[in-house]
Scaffold this motif. Structure first.
Motif, PDB file in Angstrom:
ATOM      1  N   MET A  35       0.683  -7.873   3.762  1.00 31.40           N
ATOM      2  CA  MET A  35       0.587  -6.481   3.318  1.00 31.40           C
ATOM      3  C   MET A  35       1.769  -5.680   3.844  1.00 31.40           C
ATOM      4  O   MET A  35       2.279  -5.944   4.934  1.00 31.40           O
ATOM      5  CB  MET A  35      -0.710  -5.852   3.833  1.00 31.40           C
ATOM      6  CG  MET A  35      -1.988  -6.567   3.414  1.00 31.40           C
ATOM      7  SD  MET A  35      -2.350  -6.454   1.652  1.00 31.40           S
ATOM      8  CE  MET A  35      -2.553  -4.684   1.443  1.00 31.40           C
ATOM      9  N   HIS A  36       2.188  -4.709   3.058  1.00 33.65           N
ATOM     10  CA  HIS A  36       3.223  -3.764   3.470  1.00 33.65           C
ATOM     11  C   HIS A  36       2.736  -2.353   3.144  1.00 33.65           C
ATOM     12  O   HIS A  36       1.749  -2.181   2.430  1.00 33.65           O
ATOM     13  CB  HIS A  36       4.532  -4.030   2.721  1.00 33.65           C
ATOM     14  CG  HIS A  36       5.076  -5.412   2.900  1.00 33.65           C
ATOM     15  ND1 HIS A  36       5.780  -5.797   4.018  1.00 33.65           N
ATOM     16  CD2 HIS A  36       5.013  -6.509   2.088  1.00 33.65           C
ATOM     17  CE1 HIS A  36       6.137  -7.070   3.896  1.00 33.65           C
ATOM     18  NE2 HIS A  36       5.679  -7.525   2.735  1.00 33.65           N
ATOM     19  N   SER A  37       3.440  -1.364   3.651  1.00 33.87           N
ATOM     20  CA  SER A  37       3.099   0.021   3.310  1.00 33.87           C
ATOM     21  C   SER A  37       4.379   0.819   3.106  1.00 33.87           C
ATOM     22  O   SER A  37       5.399   0.549   3.757  1.00 33.87           O
ATOM     23  CB  SER A  37       2.240   0.667   4.397  1.00 33.87           C
ATOM     24  OG  SER A  37       2.954   0.766   5.616  1.00 33.87           O
ATOM     25  N   VAL A  38       4.315   1.783   2.199  1.00 32.54           N
ATOM     26  CA  VAL A  38       5.429   2.682   1.934  1.00 32.54           C
ATOM     27  C   VAL A  38       4.891   4.087   1.718  1.00 32.54           C
ATOM     28  O   VAL A  38       3.721   4.263   1.362  1.00 32.54           O
ATOM     29  CB  VAL A  38       6.251   2.256   0.692  1.00 32.54           C
ATOM     30  CG1 VAL A  38       6.957   0.930   0.917  1.00 32.54           C
ATOM     31  CG2 VAL A  38       5.367   2.207  -0.551  1.00 32.54           C
ATOM     32  N   VAL A  39       5.741   5.066   1.915  1.00 30.68           N
ATOM     33  CA  VAL A  39       5.383   6.469   1.699  1.00 30.68           C
ATOM     34  C   VAL A  39       6.492   7.125   0.894  1.00 30.68           C
ATOM     35  O   VAL A  39       7.665   7.078   1.280  1.00 30.68           O
ATOM     36  CB  VAL A  39       5.207   7.215   3.046  1.00 30.68           C
ATOM     37  CG1 VAL A  39       4.932   8.687   2.796  1.00 30.68           C
ATOM     38  CG2 VAL A  39       4.084   6.591   3.857  1.00 30.68           C
ATOM     39  N   PHE A  40       6.136   7.686  -0.254  1.00 30.66           N
ATOM     40  CA  PHE A  40       7.086   8.499  -1.030  1.00 30.66           C
ATOM     41  C   PHE A  40       6.297   9.358  -2.010  1.00 30.66           C
ATOM     42  O   PHE A  40       5.137   9.093  -2.310  1.00 30.66           O
ATOM     43  CB  PHE A  40       8.135   7.650  -1.747  1.00 30.66           C
ATOM     44  CG  PHE A  40       7.600   6.631  -2.727  1.00 30.66           C
ATOM     45  CD1 PHE A  40       7.325   6.965  -4.040  1.00 30.66           C
ATOM     46  CD2 PHE A  40       7.396   5.317  -2.324  1.00 30.66           C
ATOM     47  CE1 PHE A  40       6.843   6.024  -4.935  1.00 30.66           C
ATOM     48  CE2 PHE A  40       6.916   4.359  -3.209  1.00 30.66           C
ATOM     49  CZ  PHE A  40       6.644   4.716  -4.525  1.00 30.66           C
ATOM     50  N   ASP A  41       6.962  10.400  -2.514  1.00 29.97           N
ATOM     51  CA  ASP A  41       6.352  11.369  -3.417  1.00 29.97           C
ATOM     52  C   ASP A  41       6.454  10.847  -4.852  1.00 29.97           C
ATOM     53  O   ASP A  41       7.546  10.788  -5.419  1.00 29.97           O
ATOM     54  CB  ASP A  41       7.064  12.717  -3.280  1.00 29.97           C
ATOM     55  CG  ASP A  41       6.460  13.808  -4.158  1.00 29.97           C
ATOM     56  OD1 ASP A  41       5.538  13.520  -4.945  1.00 29.97           O
ATOM     57  OD2 ASP A  41       6.936  14.961  -4.065  1.00 29.97           O
ATOM     58  N   VAL A  42       5.316  10.479  -5.444  1.00 25.56           N
ATOM     59  CA  VAL A  42       5.341   9.898  -6.787  1.00 25.56           C
ATOM     60  C   VAL A  42       5.674  10.919  -7.863  1.00 25.56           C
ATOM     61  O   VAL A  42       5.960  10.551  -9.005  1.00 25.56           O
ATOM     62  CB  VAL A  42       3.991   9.225  -7.129  1.00 25.56           C
ATOM     63  CG1 VAL A  42       3.733   8.031  -6.230  1.00 25.56           C
ATOM     64  CG2 VAL A  42       2.839  10.224  -7.070  1.00 25.56           C
ATOM     65  N   THR A  43       5.648  12.214  -7.525  1.00 27.71           N
ATOM     66  CA  THR A  43       5.914  13.240  -8.532  1.00 27.71           C
ATOM     67  C   THR A  43       7.393  13.584  -8.643  1.00 27.71           C
ATOM     68  O   THR A  43       7.776  14.349  -9.531  1.00 27.71           O
ATOM     69  CB  THR A  43       5.137  14.540  -8.222  1.00 27.71           C
ATOM     70  OG1 THR A  43       5.690  15.174  -7.061  1.00 27.71           O
ATOM     71  CG2 THR A  43       3.668  14.249  -7.987  1.00 27.71           C
ATOM     72  N   ASP A  44       8.216  13.035  -7.771  1.00 26.01           N
ATOM     73  CA  ASP A  44       9.643  13.357  -7.725  1.00 26.01           C
ATOM     74  C   ASP A  44      10.460  12.125  -8.088  1.00 26.01           C
ATOM     75  O   ASP A  44      10.365  11.092  -7.412  1.00 26.01           O
ATOM     76  CB  ASP A  44      10.017  13.855  -6.329  1.00 26.01           C
ATOM     77  CG  ASP A  44      11.485  14.207  -6.213  1.00 26.01           C
ATOM     78  OD1 ASP A  44      12.269  13.331  -5.780  1.00 26.01           O
ATOM     79  OD2 ASP A  44      11.843  15.334  -6.583  1.00 26.01           O
TER      80      ASP A  44
ATOM     81  N   VAL B 163       0.854  -1.183   0.000  1.00 24.13           N
ATOM     82  CA  VAL B 163       0.000   0.000   0.000  1.00 24.13           C
ATOM     83  C   VAL B 163       0.889   1.231   0.000  1.00 24.13           C
ATOM     84  O   VAL B 163       1.863   1.318   0.762  1.00 24.13           O
ATOM     85  CB  VAL B 163      -0.927   0.009   1.231  1.00 24.13           C
ATOM     86  CG1 VAL B 163      -1.652   1.341   1.369  1.00 24.13           C
ATOM     87  CG2 VAL B 163      -1.927  -1.134   1.143  1.00 24.13           C
ATOM     88  N   HIS B 164       0.564   2.198  -0.847  1.00 29.75           N
ATOM     89  CA  HIS B 164       1.345   3.435  -0.929  1.00 29.75           C
ATOM     90  C   HIS B 164       0.446   4.629  -0.636  1.00 29.75           C
ATOM     91  O   HIS B 164      -0.731   4.647  -1.012  1.00 29.75           O
ATOM     92  CB  HIS B 164       1.945   3.591  -2.328  1.00 29.75           C
ATOM     93  CG  HIS B 164       2.403   5.000  -2.616  1.00 29.75           C
ATOM     94  ND1 HIS B 164       1.575   5.946  -3.189  1.00 29.75           N
ATOM     95  CD2 HIS B 164       3.592   5.611  -2.385  1.00 29.75           C
ATOM     96  CE1 HIS B 164       2.234   7.078  -3.298  1.00 29.75           C
ATOM     97  NE2 HIS B 164       3.448   6.908  -2.824  1.00 29.75           N
ATOM     98  N   GLY B 165       1.013   5.624   0.037  1.00 28.44           N
ATOM     99  CA  GLY B 165       0.274   6.859   0.280  1.00 28.44           C
ATOM    100  C   GLY B 165       1.218   7.972   0.675  1.00 28.44           C
ATOM    101  O   GLY B 165       2.443   7.804   0.702  1.00 28.44           O
ATOM    102  N   ARG B 166       0.630   9.121   1.012  1.00 28.62           N
ATOM    103  CA  ARG B 166       1.419  10.270   1.448  1.00 28.62           C
ATOM    104  C   ARG B 166       1.494  10.365   2.964  1.00 28.62           C
ATOM    105  O   ARG B 166       2.346  11.062   3.504  1.00 28.62           O
ATOM    106  CB  ARG B 166       0.819  11.559   0.876  1.00 28.62           C
ATOM    107  CG  ARG B 166       0.942  11.674  -0.632  1.00 28.62           C
ATOM    108  CD  ARG B 166       0.268  12.923  -1.152  1.00 28.62           C
ATOM    109  NE  ARG B 166      -1.174  12.885  -0.962  1.00 28.62           N
ATOM    110  CZ  ARG B 166      -2.001  13.859  -1.338  1.00 28.62           C
ATOM    111  NH1 ARG B 166      -1.518  14.949  -1.896  1.00 28.62           N
ATOM    112  NH2 ARG B 166      -3.306  13.739  -1.131  1.00 28.62           N
TER     113      ARG B 166
END
Length: 261
Positions: A67-76, A44-47
């Motif tokens: 399940m895992h989760s990550v956070v990163f800026d998809v625009t960069d 799962v990805h989010g901000r």
């Protein structure tokens, strides 16, 4: 345990891994849960780290999936590289990439702000480029993979105040065809799903607007707003071996909206 018939077995995602961008809420969360329910290990990805982790935990509880989760800026681009390094540490190169993250901005074109145009292009289009470029390298090395973009009926149909949004979604259709041309020789399929009008937290105000809702129901042959669960079957088809000879296509899940005038 009785083996699945050959036709149904093609849809089984047991042992597959997936990354769904923008999946801590809304359509993306439903898509992540659908993949998990079919047997995939899903990132799962989010901000927001708390929201992403909570969504991952709730889906794991409901489906029994890992399940895992990550956070990163998809625009960069640099942030995507760093974020994908974390994804690869967790699950390796995903078998399935779902480019779902997106935003909407509305204004008449003569009043459309530069910052809103930039936000649409960076989130709806550049992010798909960054993720697809990064993930495709590992997929090429492995010789397999599924890349699925979430487009929109607005890639084909225009309405006042969303010309910029329509432009980004139209570009997704052609980018998907381009990915097919580049990646099909490596055993990778790239396709898109184009939803119609769906009832989500982000469209709550539109759903509550009875005049607009009446227009949606009247314009859609199915006579209703879409439910996010309506997208899961199309996703599982494109994410699974059932679609191994389907490439460069956009599948409209819109209750028939683009089929009629």
């Amino acid at each position: 345990m009785t083996a699945l018939p050959a036709g149904l077995a093609a849809f089984d995602l047991t042992g597959r891994t997936a990354l769904v961008t923008g999946s801590s809420q809304g359509i993306g969360r439903t898509l992540a849960a659908g993949l998990a329910g079919a047997g995939a290990t899903v990132v799962v990805h989010g901000r927001d780290a708390v929201k992403a982790r909570t969504s991952a935990d709730e889906i794991a509880h409901a489906t029994g999936a890992v399940m895992h989760s990550v956070v990163f800026d998809v625009t960069d681009a640099a942030a995507v590289d760093a974020g994908m390094a974390e994804v690869e540490r967790l699950v390796g190169t995903p078998d399935i990439l779902v480019n779902n993250a997106g935003v909407q901005r509305r204004a008449p074109i003569a009043e459309f702000a530069d910052e809103d145009w930039d936000a649409l292009v960076q989130t709806n289009l550049s992010s798909v480029f960054h993720l697809s470029r990064r993930v495709s390298a590992g997929m090429i090395a492995r010789g397999s993979g599924k890349i699925i973009q979430i487009g929109s009926v607005q890639s084909q149909l225009a309405r006042p105040s969303i010309a910029a949004y329509s432009a980004t979604k139209g570009a997704i259709v052609m980018f998907t065809k381009g990915l097919c041309a580049d990646l099909a020789p490596h055993g990778i399929q790239a396709n898109a799903i184009a939803p119609g009008y769906f009832a989500t937290a982000l469209t709550k105000a539109l759903v509550a607007d009875e005049q607009f809702s009446q227009w949606v129901r009247g314009r859609t042959p199915a006579g209703r707003w879409g439910d996010t669960q309506d997208l899961v079957g199309a996703l599982l088809f494109l994410a699974s071996g059932a679609s191994d000879f389907v490439n460069g296509q956009t599948l409209f899940v819109d209750g028939g909206m683009t089929a009629v005038v």
